[in-house]
Design an enzyme around this catalytic site. Sequence first.
Site, mmCIF file in Angstrom:
data_model
loop_
_atom_site.group_PDB
_atom_site.id
_atom_site.type_symbol
_atom_site.label_atom_id
_atom_site.label_comp_id
_atom_site.label_asym_id
_atom_site.label_seq_id
_atom_site.Cartn_x
_atom_site.Cartn_y
_atom_site.Cartn_z
ATOM 1 N N SER A 1 -9.706 1.546 2.819
ATOM 2 C CA SER A 1 -8.841 2.313 1.950
ATOM 3 C C SER A 1 -7.771 1.481 1.243
ATOM 4 C CB SER A 1 -8.166 3.421 2.749
ATOM 5 O OG SER A 1 -7.310 2.870 3.734
ATOM 6 N N LYS B 1 0.855 -1.194 0.000
ATOM 7 C CA LYS B 1 0.000 0.000 0.000
ATOM 8 C C LYS B 1 0.889 1.242 0.000
ATOM 9 C CE LYS B 1 -3.933 1.929 2.606
ATOM 10 N NZ LYS B 1 -4.794 1.728 3.790
ATOM 11 N N SER C 1 -9.906 -0.748 7.004
ATOM 12 C CA SER C 1 -9.290 -0.542 5.691
ATOM 13 C C SER C 1 -8.542 -1.741 5.109
ATOM 14 C CB SER C 1 -8.338 0.652 5.739
ATOM 15 O OG SER C 1 -9.072 1.841 5.696
#
Lengths: 480, 133
Positions: free
Chosen positions: A155, A80, A179
């Site tokens: 996310s 990420k 997330s």
Amino acid sequence: MKIQELPAHQIHKLLVKKEISCQEVIREIFKTIGEKEGEIHAYLSFRDREKVLREAKKVDEKLKNGEKLFPLEGIPIAIKDNMCISGEKTTCASKILENFISPYDATVIKRLKEKGLIFIGKTNMDEFAFGSSTENSYFGPTHNPYDLERVPGGSSGGSAAAVASGEATVALGSDTGGSIRQPAAFCGVVGLKPTYGRVSRFGLVAFASSLDQIGPITKDVTDSALLLNVISGYDLMDSTSVNITLPDFTKSLIPQVKGFKIGVPQEYFVSGIDREVEASIKKSIKLLEAIGAKIEEITLPHTDYGIATYYIIATAEASANLARFDGIRYGYRSKNNKTLSELYEHSRAEGFGKEAKRRIILGTYVLSAGYYNAYYLKGLKVRTLIKEDFNQAFRKVDAILTPTSPTTAFKIGEKTDDPLKMYLADVFTISANLAGIPGISIPCGFSKEKLPIGLQILAPAFGEEKIFQIAFTLEQSLKK
Amino acid sequence: MVSNVKQLTLKKKTDKIIFLMKITKEDVVYISRLAKIKLKEEEVGQYQKNLEEILLYVEKLKTLPTEKVKETTHILSQFTPPPTSSPLEGEDKGEGGANRLRKDVAVKGLEQKDALSNAPAKKDGCFRVPKVI
């Protein structure tokens, strides 16, 4: 089966048996990226391909020389874009960090390097992890591999989509209110938020420091345990990481739940939950009962206050954490400035996106003089009540089972105009962050529209072993 | 809508009744100054609306009595060393005295050139900013 569809532990077996080379694995991933990335947009940046292949070649040479490989050595991993890999970009999907090059490795990255994993690239996310759909990315949304018109969740949507589509074998995400788990549920993969303090956050761009945790996104539960083995552990550089003996999480991959007491909170099956999601979760509950688990209805009475508490605490912390983006030491600097104050105000106004500004403003408000007690302090107190709910529940049960999300993946654009509606998508995942406990999302079925449904298992702090055992058992039983 | 909430919070017994404030545009501008973000006129209106909606939703917390509840500042304080007979005990040092500091010894940190590598403007090994005075 195609290589890009295989979990890491199976690729490892093929590598060791020399049925495939590490370079072939990487080339297959590159090929998949070539075919799918255009429509999915899981990544924000890729590492230099020659560098990546050179690393794969080294793994092949090790194999050729008869050297032993680490369990995840040579496995392609996506990261990420809020974790620092030295020399690579870390943008947090924000204009303000568009050109930021990490000057050091995050602790998780250091650990992954030590165990020989191969970084493919950095994945898309909601800007600074503010969101539940990956639509708040400055670089455009990621599309769900199961239905390109839908969101992958967020996310960590890019990481979940990369693993689901075979653009990476495993990935890391970060989870502040769901997330990792919610995008894992939307994309039909396994996502684990470890206990607060289990994994070092040094080198993770902070969103809400009392809630953030890094965790694995994988194709199955075995890979999740393998990856957690690599990244967890005490770190001097993160004063919140906890110094306790580390178990080998793969030892918990036992297909057996006899004697386990599993709680099902009544508050999680109320209005707002999608019928198909509910039916799928209930089917899994019955399955667990049939193979020997004891199911008990429990109550988490403060569930309904979770989101309100979360959005006070998380935005307050975010407004403080994001104060560091000042246009001076790193990041975007507005040209439109004459004074130092203008430099701050314009750089931040032009550099932050809509949701980031909204959260900074909300967070600043709840911390401002006159409102601190009414909002922030109140939030911290209700957090105690939510934590106490779980303490009570875990006196009676070993683990708690819930849906990960009340719905399957929603359409792109469906909730972008209504921030509150978007916040409500996290209703089942937020409490685990507030209570600091671990939670996993595993796929448990599909809707009629062929969208994945995720099931969440929660355990007491540092109870990941219980989570892995129940999740592994359920995963094996669902395959039958 | 706002006046409804006023009545609702007054009816319930809470440890501290706080009236729901209407968020004005001036409030948003003031907050954005504190946050050092220059907002455009249309953003002020948008965030005023958002803030009011979110704060209205958050109002539900005020129905919960929390007079006797201690706030959680360190979620896993049970895993950090308990307070000893420290003379600082009782002061706001964090729950369970959980301010953990490492030994005060010099270790290698980020090199100057690395620390400056992302600076939008620099000069003579320093970050460069507009004239302050």
